[in-house]
Design a protein around this motif. Sequence first.
Motif, PDB file in Angstrom:
ATOM      1  N   SER A 193       0.334  -2.240  -6.381  1.00 39.11           N
ATOM      2  CA  SER A 193       1.304  -1.637  -5.477  1.00 39.11           C
ATOM      3  C   SER A 193       2.579  -2.457  -5.519  1.00 39.11           C
ATOM      4  O   SER A 193       2.541  -3.666  -5.705  1.00 39.11           O
ATOM      5  N   LYS A 194       3.692  -1.753  -5.373  1.00 41.55           N
ATOM      6  CA  LYS A 194       4.995  -2.416  -5.405  1.00 41.55           C
ATOM      7  C   LYS A 194       5.787  -1.986  -4.180  1.00 41.55           C
ATOM      8  O   LYS A 194       5.714  -0.841  -3.757  1.00 41.55           O
ATOM      9  N   PHE A 195       6.549  -2.928  -3.634  1.00 42.80           N
ATOM     10  CA  PHE A 195       7.483  -2.634  -2.569  1.00 42.80           C
ATOM     11  C   PHE A 195       8.636  -3.602  -2.724  1.00 42.80           C
ATOM     12  O   PHE A 195       8.430  -4.817  -2.653  1.00 42.80           O
ATOM     13  N   ALA A 196       9.819  -3.078  -2.965  1.00 46.68           N
ATOM     14  CA  ALA A 196      11.004  -3.903  -3.209  1.00 46.68           C
ATOM     15  C   ALA A 196      10.698  -4.898  -4.322  1.00 46.68           C
ATOM     16  O   ALA A 196      10.419  -4.487  -5.437  1.00 46.68           O
ATOM     17  N   ASP A 197      10.691  -6.193  -4.006  1.00 46.49           N
ATOM     18  CA  ASP A 197      10.432  -7.185  -5.059  1.00 46.49           C
ATOM     19  C   ASP A 197       9.021  -7.766  -4.961  1.00 46.49           C
ATOM     20  O   ASP A 197       8.731  -8.793  -5.561  1.00 46.49           O
ATOM     21  N   ASP A 198       8.129  -7.107  -4.222  1.00 46.99           N
ATOM     22  CA  ASP A 198       6.734  -7.552  -4.117  1.00 46.99           C
ATOM     23  C   ASP A 198       5.846  -6.703  -5.012  1.00 46.99           C
ATOM     24  O   ASP A 198       5.988  -5.490  -5.065  1.00 46.99           O
ATOM     25  N   THR A 199       4.926  -7.345  -5.681  1.00 49.81           N
ATOM     26  CA  THR A 199       3.904  -6.666  -6.481  1.00 49.81           C
ATOM     27  C   THR A 199       2.561  -7.203  -6.047  1.00 49.81           C
ATOM     28  O   THR A 199       2.382  -8.408  -5.937  1.00 49.81           O
ATOM     29  N   LYS A 200       1.623  -6.297  -5.785  1.00 48.17           N
ATOM     30  CA  LYS A 200       0.281  -6.708  -5.374  1.00 48.17           C
ATOM     31  C   LYS A 200      -0.729  -6.070  -6.304  1.00 48.17           C
ATOM     32  O   LYS A 200      -0.597  -4.908  -6.662  1.00 48.17           O
ATOM     33  N   LEU A 201      -1.730  -6.853  -6.671  1.00 51.32           N
ATOM     34  CA  LEU A 201      -2.839  -6.348  -7.468  1.00 51.32           C
ATOM     35  C   LEU A 201      -4.096  -6.594  -6.665  1.00 51.32           C
ATOM     36  O   LEU A 201      -4.337  -7.710  -6.209  1.00 51.32           O
ATOM     37  N   GLY A 202      -4.887  -5.575  -6.470  1.00 49.58           N
ATOM     38  CA  GLY A 202      -6.112  -5.726  -5.696  1.00 49.58           C
ATOM     39  C   GLY A 202      -7.253  -4.952  -6.308  1.00 49.58           C
ATOM     40  O   GLY A 202      -7.039  -4.018  -7.072  1.00 49.58           O
ATOM     41  N   GLY A 203      -8.430  -5.368  -5.976  1.00 47.01           N
ATOM     42  CA  GLY A 203      -9.606  -4.667  -6.453  1.00 47.01           C
ATOM     43  C   GLY A 203     -10.851  -5.244  -5.814  1.00 47.01           C
ATOM     44  O   GLY A 203     -10.831  -6.350  -5.286  1.00 47.01           O
ATOM     45  N   ALA A 204     -11.929  -4.477  -5.865  1.00 47.49           N
ATOM     46  CA  ALA A 204     -13.207  -4.934  -5.336  1.00 47.49           C
ATOM     47  C   ALA A 204     -13.910  -5.769  -6.398  1.00 47.49           C
ATOM     48  O   ALA A 204     -14.057  -5.336  -7.529  1.00 47.49           O
ATOM     49  N   VAL A 205     -14.313  -6.977  -6.004  1.00 47.35           N
ATOM     50  CA  VAL A 205     -15.014  -7.875  -6.921  1.00 47.35           C
ATOM     51  C   VAL A 205     -16.307  -8.311  -6.251  1.00 47.35           C
ATOM     52  O   VAL A 205     -16.285  -9.003  -5.243  1.00 47.35           O
ATOM     53  N   ASP A 206     -17.423  -7.874  -6.823  1.00 47.16           N
ATOM     54  CA  ASP A 206     -18.717  -8.262  -6.268  1.00 47.16           C
ATOM     55  C   ASP A 206     -19.669  -8.774  -7.343  1.00 47.16           C
ATOM     56  O   ASP A 206     -20.857  -8.889  -7.127  1.00 47.16           O
ATOM     57  N   SER A 207     -19.100  -9.075  -8.519  1.00 48.37           N
ATOM     58  CA  SER A 207     -19.915  -9.578  -9.625  1.00 48.37           C
ATOM     59  C   SER A 207     -19.026 -10.369 -10.578  1.00 48.37           C
ATOM     60  O   SER A 207     -17.799 -10.302 -10.492  1.00 48.37           O
ATOM     61  N   VAL A 208     -19.645 -11.096 -11.480  1.00 47.11           N
ATOM     62  CA  VAL A 208     -18.900 -11.839 -12.500  1.00 47.11           C
ATOM     63  C   VAL A 208     -18.068 -10.871 -13.333  1.00 47.11           C
ATOM     64  O   VAL A 208     -16.904 -11.138 -13.635  1.00 47.11           O
ATOM     65  N   GLU A 209     -18.660  -9.729 -13.673  1.00 49.59           N
ATOM     66  CA  GLU A 209     -17.938  -8.732 -14.470  1.00 49.59           C
ATOM     67  C   GLU A 209     -16.711  -8.214 -13.729  1.00 49.59           C
ATOM     68  O   GLU A 209     -15.663  -7.987 -14.330  1.00 49.59           O
ATOM     69  N   GLY A 210     -16.833  -8.025 -12.411  1.00 48.30           N
ATOM     70  CA  GLY A 210     -15.699  -7.589 -11.612  1.00 48.30           C
ATOM     71  C   GLY A 210     -14.587  -8.626 -11.596  1.00 48.30           C
ATOM     72  O   GLY A 210     -13.408  -8.291 -11.666  1.00 48.30           O
ATOM     73  N   GLY A 211     -14.968  -9.908 -11.501  1.00 50.13           N
ATOM     74  CA  GLY A 211     -13.981 -10.985 -11.558  1.00 50.13           C
ATOM     75  C   GLY A 211     -13.287 -11.033 -12.902  1.00 50.13           C
ATOM     76  O   GLY A 211     -12.069 -11.244 -12.985  1.00 50.13           O
ATOM     77  N   GLU A 212     -14.048 -10.818 -13.969  1.00 47.10           N
ATOM     78  CA  GLU A 212     -13.456 -10.805 -15.310  1.00 47.10           C
ATOM     79  C   GLU A 212     -12.519  -9.605 -15.477  1.00 47.10           C
ATOM     80  O   GLU A 212     -11.465  -9.719 -16.112  1.00 47.10           O
ATOM     81  N   ALA A 213     -12.885  -8.466 -14.901  1.00 43.31           N
ATOM     82  CA  ALA A 213     -12.030  -7.280 -14.975  1.00 43.31           C
ATOM     83  C   ALA A 213     -10.711  -7.524 -14.245  1.00 43.31           C
ATOM     84  O   ALA A 213      -9.639  -7.158 -14.744  1.00 43.31           O
ATOM     85  N   LEU A 214     -10.772  -8.158 -13.064  1.00 45.23           N
ATOM     86  CA  LEU A 214      -9.551  -8.446 -12.323  1.00 45.23           C
ATOM     87  C   LEU A 214      -8.684  -9.446 -13.082  1.00 45.23           C
ATOM     88  O   LEU A 214      -7.463  -9.302 -13.136  1.00 45.23           O
ATOM     89  N   GLN A 215      -9.308 -10.449 -13.716  1.00 46.11           N
ATOM     90  CA  GLN A 215      -8.544 -11.392 -14.534  1.00 46.11           C
ATOM     91  C   GLN A 215      -7.886 -10.663 -15.704  1.00 46.11           C
ATOM     92  O   GLN A 215      -6.742 -10.930 -16.047  1.00 46.11           O
ATOM     93  N   GLY A 216      -8.602  -9.720 -16.305  1.00 38.82           N
ATOM     94  CA  GLY A 216      -8.013  -8.917 -17.378  1.00 38.82           C
ATOM     95  C   GLY A 216      -6.812  -8.132 -16.900  1.00 38.82           C
ATOM     96  O   GLY A 216      -5.811  -8.000 -17.603  1.00 38.82           O
ATOM     97  N   ASP A 217      -6.890  -7.607 -15.663  1.00 39.19           N
ATOM     98  CA  ASP A 217      -5.753  -6.895 -15.076  1.00 39.19           C
ATOM     99  C   ASP A 217      -4.560  -7.837 -14.898  1.00 39.19           C
ATOM    100  O   ASP A 217      -3.421  -7.467 -15.164  1.00 39.19           O
ATOM    101  N   LEU A 218      -4.827  -9.059 -14.430  1.00 43.06           N
ATOM    102  CA  LEU A 218      -3.746 -10.044 -14.285  1.00 43.06           C
ATOM    103  C   LEU A 218      -3.125 -10.359 -15.642  1.00 43.06           C
ATOM    104  O   LEU A 218      -1.897 -10.491 -15.752  1.00 43.06           O
ATOM    105  N   ASP A 219      -3.944 -10.473 -16.674  1.00 41.34           N
ATOM    106  CA  ASP A 219      -3.429 -10.733 -18.023  1.00 41.34           C
ATOM    107  C   ASP A 219      -2.543  -9.583 -18.493  1.00 41.34           C
ATOM    108  O   ASP A 219      -1.454  -9.808 -19.040  1.00 41.34           O
ATOM    109  N   ARG A 220      -2.986  -8.332 -18.265  1.00 41.45           N
ATOM    110  CA  ARG A 220      -2.175  -7.175 -18.654  1.00 41.45           C
ATOM    111  C   ARG A 220      -0.885  -7.104 -17.846  1.00 41.45           C
ATOM    112  O   ARG A 220       0.173  -6.748 -18.373  1.00 41.45           O
ATOM    113  N   LEU A 221      -0.940  -7.458 -16.567  1.00 42.12           N
ATOM    114  CA  LEU A 221       0.259  -7.471 -15.726  1.00 42.12           C
ATOM    115  C   LEU A 221       1.262  -8.509 -16.236  1.00 42.12           C
ATOM    116  O   LEU A 221       2.461  -8.241 -16.326  1.00 42.12           O
ATOM    117  N   GLU A 222       0.769  -9.678 -16.600  1.00 43.30           N
ATOM    118  CA  GLU A 222       1.639 -10.729 -17.153  1.00 43.30           C
ATOM    119  C   GLU A 222       2.249 -10.269 -18.480  1.00 43.30           C
ATOM    120  O   GLU A 222       3.451 -10.454 -18.705  1.00 43.30           O
TER     121      GLU A 222
END
Length: 97
Positions: free
Chosen positions: A10-39
């Motif tokens: 989500s974006k608002f003005a100059d803020d960007t937020k990335l969120g997701g449900a993480v309840d497993s190692v795979e979920g944590g890896e998926a969120l890290q992958g999202d951060l990598d793609r965002l970067e």
Amino acid sequence: MQKGLEGVVSKFADDTKLGGAVDSVEGGEALQGDLDRLENWAITSCMRFNKGKCRILHLGRGNPGYTYRLGDEMLETSHAERDLGVLVNSKLNMSQQ
């Protein structure tokens, strides 16, 4: 939502937020992958994130509290963050308002 991202961006003005449900190692890896793609998107778009202001807010009971990085920098964990004037803490407690 940015294509290819599992989490919600989500974006608002100059803020960007990335969120997701993480309840497993795979979920944590998926969120890290999202951060990598965002970067990578930011680099391609000639943008920069102020990584000193980037924080991780772990919400919910039993949250595994994984650590994440943006580029080469590890992101700090925060127990509370202000979002559009509302203080949100990791327990979703509004007592600090």
